[in-house]
Design an enzyme around this catalytic site. Structure first.
Site, mmCIF file in Angstrom:
data_model
loop_
_atom_site.group_PDB
_atom_site.id
_atom_site.type_symbol
_atom_site.label_atom_id
_atom_site.label_comp_id
_atom_site.label_asym_id
_atom_site.label_seq_id
_atom_site.Cartn_x
_atom_site.Cartn_y
_atom_site.Cartn_z
ATOM 1 N N ASP A 56 -48.298 32.753 16.804
ATOM 2 C CA ASP A 56 -47.068 33.509 17.025
ATOM 3 C C ASP A 56 -47.013 34.102 18.437
ATOM 4 O OD1 ASP A 56 -46.699 33.026 14.349
ATOM 5 O OD2 ASP A 56 -46.436 35.125 13.778
ATOM 6 N N HIS B 158 -52.342 34.462 17.422
ATOM 7 C CA HIS B 158 -51.368 34.722 18.487
ATOM 8 C C HIS B 158 -51.802 34.038 19.783
ATOM 9 C CE1 HIS B 158 -50.616 37.835 15.504
ATOM 10 N NE2 HIS B 158 -49.378 37.870 15.963
#
Ligand code: ZN
Length: 222
Positions: free
Chosen positions: A13, A166
């Site tokens: 993400d 991430h």
């Protein structure tokens, strides 16, 4: 490889990031792994960023929408037009890089799976746009603990896990290769498929109760 191998889905993400995303793609590519990247519109709009997502798509990864600005959970926004823009402006920029399921991941503002995720305006937009909402069930909190997340992530690699990492510049991705290699060593089978249990809205239609994911109706509006 046995049938008992836990199947684990990887998602990344908040990118793309010019320094981190290419290294993540290298690490995945070297191991023949495919993942989904939930990109933030504003970051995809940065100079040079689109090429990274184009590379990801070309290498077989899937691209999903993770809002335009990633500033606040949609359920906390009062302005319906702002909610719509967060979803649609990002999707428009992603354009033909998007997966056909129109994957959308709301921001949890720290990983919270609760009523802050969505609201009525978000649901309207997701329904009319035919989006599929992807949540998560494994959050090793790499952004909080960039050096210590690997052990937690390994412990979370049970069958059906959808892991959130991430591809941002926290330093956490310095340990991605170590994580991947250890997971593979202990028998984890990384798959690209999104586990259905993490998809409460599929192609615009809620497929299970959204209780606990959407702000309660305000003023009898819904
Ligand atoms: Zn995020």
């Amino acid at each position: 490889m046995t049938d008992e191998s836990p199947r684990v889905t990887l998602t990344f993400d908040n990118g793309p990031d010019p320094h981190v995303t290419p290294r993540v793609l290298d690490a995945l590519g070297e191991r023949g792994l495919r993942a989904t990247f939930f990109v933030v519109g504003e970051r995809l709009a940065a100079p040079g960023a689109r090429a990274m997502s184009e590379r990801a798509r070309a290498e077989g990864h899937w691209i999903g929408n993770h809002t335009w600005s990633h500033s606040r959970p949609l359920g906390l926004l009062q302005d319906d037009d702002a909610v719509r823009r967060e979803i649609e402006q990002a999707q428009a920029l992603i354009g033909d890089l998007a997966h056909r399921e129109r994957w959308f991941r709301p921001m949890g503002g720290g990983g919270n799976l609760d009523e802050r995720l969505l609201n009525a305006a978000a649901l309207d937009t997701l329904r009319s746009g035919g989006y599929s909402v992807v949540l998560w069930n494994a959050l090793p909190r790499d952004w909080v603990d960039p050096d210590g997340w690997v052990e937690r992530a390994l412990a979370q690699c049970r069958d059906g896990a959808l892991l959130v990492l991430h591809d941002t510049s926290t330093g956490a991705m310095d340990h991605l290769e170590r994580f991947l290699d250890r997971a593979i060593e202990i028998g984890v089978r990384f798959v690209q498929d999104i586990p259905p249990a993490c998809v409460p809205i599929q192609r615009g239609e809620p497929v299970r109760s959204l209780d606990g994911l959407i702000a309660p109706a305000a003023g009898g509006r819904r």
